[in-house]
Scaffold this motif. Structure first.
Motif, PDB file in Angstrom:
ATOM      1  N   GLU A 276      51.274  40.198  38.169  1.00 44.74           N
ATOM      2  CA  GLU A 276      50.888  39.391  39.324  1.00 44.74           C
ATOM      3  C   GLU A 276      50.627  37.934  38.913  1.00 44.74           C
ATOM      4  N   ALA A 277      49.991  37.765  37.757  1.00 46.71           N
ATOM      5  CA  ALA A 277      49.694  36.407  37.284  1.00 46.71           C
ATOM      6  C   ALA A 277      50.986  35.640  37.026  1.00 46.71           C
ATOM      7  N   ILE A 278      51.958  36.296  36.374  1.00 44.31           N
ATOM      8  CA  ILE A 278      53.226  35.626  36.075  1.00 44.31           C
ATOM      9  C   ILE A 278      53.946  35.251  37.381  1.00 44.31           C
ATOM     10  N   ALA A 279      53.998  36.209  38.326  1.00 41.75           N
ATOM     11  CA  ALA A 279      54.697  35.950  39.590  1.00 41.75           C
ATOM     12  C   ALA A 279      53.996  34.846  40.387  1.00 41.75           C
ATOM     13  N   SER A 280      52.691  34.878  40.402  1.00 43.44           N
ATOM     14  CA  SER A 280      51.928  33.913  41.184  1.00 43.44           C
ATOM     15  C   SER A 280      52.076  32.498  40.625  1.00 43.44           C
TER      16      SER A 280
END
Ligand code: ZN
Length: 409
Positions: free
Chosen positions: A79-83
């Motif tokens: 989620e952190a990478i996508a966000s």
């Protein structure tokens, strides 16, 4: 020789029983002795600790301070990478510079004098982050030595155009080349490509590596193999390596021997690793932070670093490395003074070794990069989160903290 400044009764971490005077001229340390007789401006340190500054071996200036732009629900790595990938599309060079500036200034006032920052390079953001951080490197050279590590956060072999941009960054002055095989569809090929670029431009390598808790496989094996094959020992570092928190001590020691023999250093990012790992494990979530102090027994170069500041990877941060050492000691259940002292080494001399900073340390002829801590002992500095009082970069004062005052009735 006319001196610019004398630090009187300074205590060095490597010889804490002996107080010395340190003489500075022309931006360098020119003499260290029990008592120096000279007519020069002097600072009386009364036995306080002096170090050559904290060394930040792994941070991301370009994606710091974007917490308010990202809405994360699960707190996972994916989620952190996508966000951040989504937020990154709106980055401009001026925006990256301004956020990076805030983060860099925080590091300076917390006593950091050397830093390696990773910068994301890909066809969406292009070289905006690289150019902004390169400008920060120039504008803040009076306070901090900045190494720029260009790396592909979102993959290399699966991202057409990414490698050409990485090469452009290297042509334009990147100091280090980074990799992130865990986001690549062909991790081994990415590792090989990164080694090729490193050899072409004669650069050290810094991988984001093995960032999960499954110990059944490790990219570290391939990085060791390539480091040996390309004879790049002493020039390769790996960040996170959280898989090392999921194995027993005997296997950890075995991997430590392999790392030492290949010449691969390890950086642990305690705040990020603790925040992101083990989200799927409830109850009794693991800590997910590699216990790298144990690898020092095998003579592996290990460091502790900040990684991210106020973004979905780490929604905290003040760039204080003494805080990171304290956090690590707490997570790793370290309490004996000599082990706490090791945590101090992992934010000073050891990351300096990782970054191949040959002129780091308080020695005659070295740059007068000197930070004074409000403490008399490295172990206690970690235990008590000792605050830096002031710092010098090449002999010039770079920051000062006013001492707190109690206003008694
Ligand atoms: Zn990182």
């Amino acid at each position: 020789m006319a001196l610019d400044l004398l630090l009187r009764q300074a205590r060095r971490a490597e010889d804490k029983e002996t107080l010395v005077d340190i003489a500075i001229a022309g931006g360098r340390v020119v003499e260290i002795a029990g008592h120096i007789v000279a007519d020069a401006p002097a600072e009386q340190l009364d036995g306080r600790l002096v170090l050559a500054g904290f060394v930040e071996s792994h941070i991301h200036l370009d994606k710091s301070h974007i917490l308010e732009r990202c809405d994360c629900e699960h707190g996972t790595l994916a989620e952190a990478i996508a966000s951040v990938a989504a937020a990154k599309r709106a980055f401009s060079e001026a925006d990256i510079y301004e956020r990076g500036r805030r983060t860099l200034e925080q590091a300076i006032i917390h006593g950091t004098t050397r830093m390696r920052t990773h910068v994301e390079i890909d066809p969406r953001v292009g070289l905006k982050g690289f150019h902004a951080v390169r400008q920060l490197k120039r504008d803040y050279a009076w306070a901090i030595d900045l190494q720029i590590c260009a790396f592909p956060q979102e993959g290399l072999t699966n991202d057409p155009g990414a490698e050409e941009l990485l090469v452009q960054a290297c042509e334009q002055g990147a100091d280090v080349i980074g990799g992130c095989p865990y986001t690549d569809t062909d991790p081994y090929r990415q590792i090989a490509r990164i080694f090729d670029i490193a050899r072409r431009f004669d650069l050290d390598i810094d991988f984001h590596l093995d960032f999960d808790l499954d110990p059944s496989w490790m990219h570290l094996d391939e990085v060791c193999r390539q480091t040996d094959a390309k004879r790049w020992g002493g020039r390769v570092a790996a960040g996170h390596v959280t898989k090392l928190s999921a194995i027993d001590h005997s296997r950890l020691a075995e991997i430590g021997r392999r790392l030492a023999s290949s010449g691969i250093a390890v950086t642990v990012l305690p705040s990020t690793d603790l925040f992101l790992m083990g989200r799927d494990r409830q109850p009794q979530a693991p800590r997910g932070v590699a216990p790298v102090h144990r690898l020092l027994d095998q003579d592996v170069t290990c460091s502790l670093a900040t990684n991210n500041v106020l973004n979905p990877f780490t929604p905290f941060g003040d760039c204080s490395l003494i805080r990171m050492a304290n956090l690590y000691a707490n997570i790793a259940q370290i309490g004996r003074p000599r082990d706490l002292s090791t945590c101090f080494d992992m934010i000073t001399s050891l990351p300096a070794r990782l970054m191949n900073a040959a002129d780091y340390g308080i020695a005659v002829g070295h740059p007068a990069d000197l930070v004074i801590l409000d403490s008399c002992d490295p172990a206690m500095a970690v235990a008590e989160l000792a605050q830096p009082l002031f710092g010098l970069k090449r002999g010039r004062r770079s920051f000062t903290h006013a001492a707190a005052t109690l206003h008694r009735p």
